[in-house]
Design a protein around this motif. Structure first.
Motif, PDB file in Angstrom:
ATOM      1  N   ASP A  62     -25.470  11.162   6.801  1.00 49.44           N
ATOM      2  CA  ASP A  62     -25.056   9.780   6.565  1.00 49.44           C
ATOM      3  C   ASP A  62     -25.548   9.321   5.198  1.00 49.44           C
ATOM      4  N   PHE A  63     -24.652   8.686   4.432  1.00 48.51           N
ATOM      5  CA  PHE A  63     -25.021   8.046   3.173  1.00 48.51           C
ATOM      6  C   PHE A  63     -24.917   6.544   3.403  1.00 48.51           C
ATOM      7  N   ARG A  64     -26.048   5.851   3.402  1.00 50.36           N
ATOM      8  CA  ARG A  64     -26.055   4.429   3.753  1.00 50.36           C
ATOM      9  C   ARG A  64     -26.055   3.496   2.556  1.00 50.36           C
ATOM     10  N   ARG A  65     -26.598   3.959   1.426  1.00 47.69           N
ATOM     11  CA  ARG A  65     -26.584   3.137   0.224  1.00 47.69           C
ATOM     12  C   ARG A  65     -26.809   4.019  -0.985  1.00 47.69           C
ATOM     13  N   PRO A  66     -26.257   3.640  -2.126  1.00 47.44           N
ATOM     14  CA  PRO A  66     -26.472   4.446  -3.333  1.00 47.44           C
ATOM     15  C   PRO A  66     -27.955   4.455  -3.723  1.00 47.44           C
ATOM     16  N   LEU A 105     -34.519   3.231   4.489  1.00 47.21           N
ATOM     17  CA  LEU A 105     -33.791   4.437   4.896  1.00 47.21           C
ATOM     18  C   LEU A 105     -32.422   4.446   4.227  1.00 47.21           C
ATOM     19  N   THR A 106     -32.113   5.513   3.489  1.00 47.67           N
ATOM     20  CA  THR A 106     -30.822   5.598   2.805  1.00 47.67           C
ATOM     21  C   THR A 106     -29.950   6.729   3.329  1.00 47.67           C
ATOM     22  N   ASN A 107     -30.553   7.776   3.863  1.00 47.54           N
ATOM     23  CA  ASN A 107     -29.795   8.927   4.329  1.00 47.54           C
ATOM     24  C   ASN A 107     -30.496   9.528   5.541  1.00 47.54           C
ATOM     25  N   LYS A 108     -29.696  10.145   6.399  1.00 48.01           N
ATOM     26  CA  LYS A 108     -30.244  10.881   7.534  1.00 48.01           C
ATOM     27  C   LYS A 108     -29.327  12.066   7.790  1.00 48.01           C
TER      28      LYS A 108
END
Length: 157
Positions: A62-66, A105-108
């Motif tokens: 998942d990419f949640r924000r740049p 959290l930005t990626n998982k």
């Protein structure tokens, strides 16, 4: 083989985002992020198994924000599920506000690694012993993801 806890596999890796890591907008390249996630995950799987490991699957990312040039990121990897020769690792990526210290959290990602012997063949790994409620939940969800992958694979055959 003696069981190991998820906390015994924890890996934490920190990177500063430099211009060479970014696209023309100054945002971290997705491929660079995937590279670092794979490295952190492999280190956690190696720490658990004490074997050479190979990436078998990236279940989700998942990419949640740049993430922008100049920001500091921390990747936290930890085993969530273990089979006979395979291990699932959850990698979380946090960006740090250097002025406040706040982590976001930005990626998982969930990745599966297979332990290999000296001849490159799959080899058994120690069982995983989840201790906390969160680790037990991660284990159950990891097993469900594995079963879904196997069912999908069977459906293609």
């Amino acid at each position: 083989m003696e069981e190991k806890t998820p906390s015994e596999s924890i890996v934490e890796m920190t990177e500063m985002i430099l211009p060479n890591d970014t696209n023309v907008l100054g945002n971290l390249l997705g491929g660079r992020m995937m590279h670092w996630i794979d490295i952190a995950g492999a280190m956690a799987a190696t720490r658990h198994s004490h074997k050479t490991v190979a990436t078998a699957c990236v279940d989700s990312l998942d990419f949640r924000r740049p993430i922008r040039v100049g920001e500091l990121i921390t990747l936290k990897a930890k085993l969530t599920w273990v089979g006979r020769t395979s291990m699932e690792v959850k990698v979380k990526v946090f960006v740090e506000n250097l002025k406040t210290g706040e982590l976001t959290l930005t990626n998982k990602a969930y990745l599966t690694f297979v332990a290999l012997d000296e001849e490159g063949k799959p080899t058994p790994v120690p069982p995983l012993l989840p201790e906390t409620d969160e680790e037990k939940k991660d284990y159950e969800e990891g097993e469900a993801r594995r079963n879904a992958r196997l069912n999908k694979k069977r459906a293609r055959l």
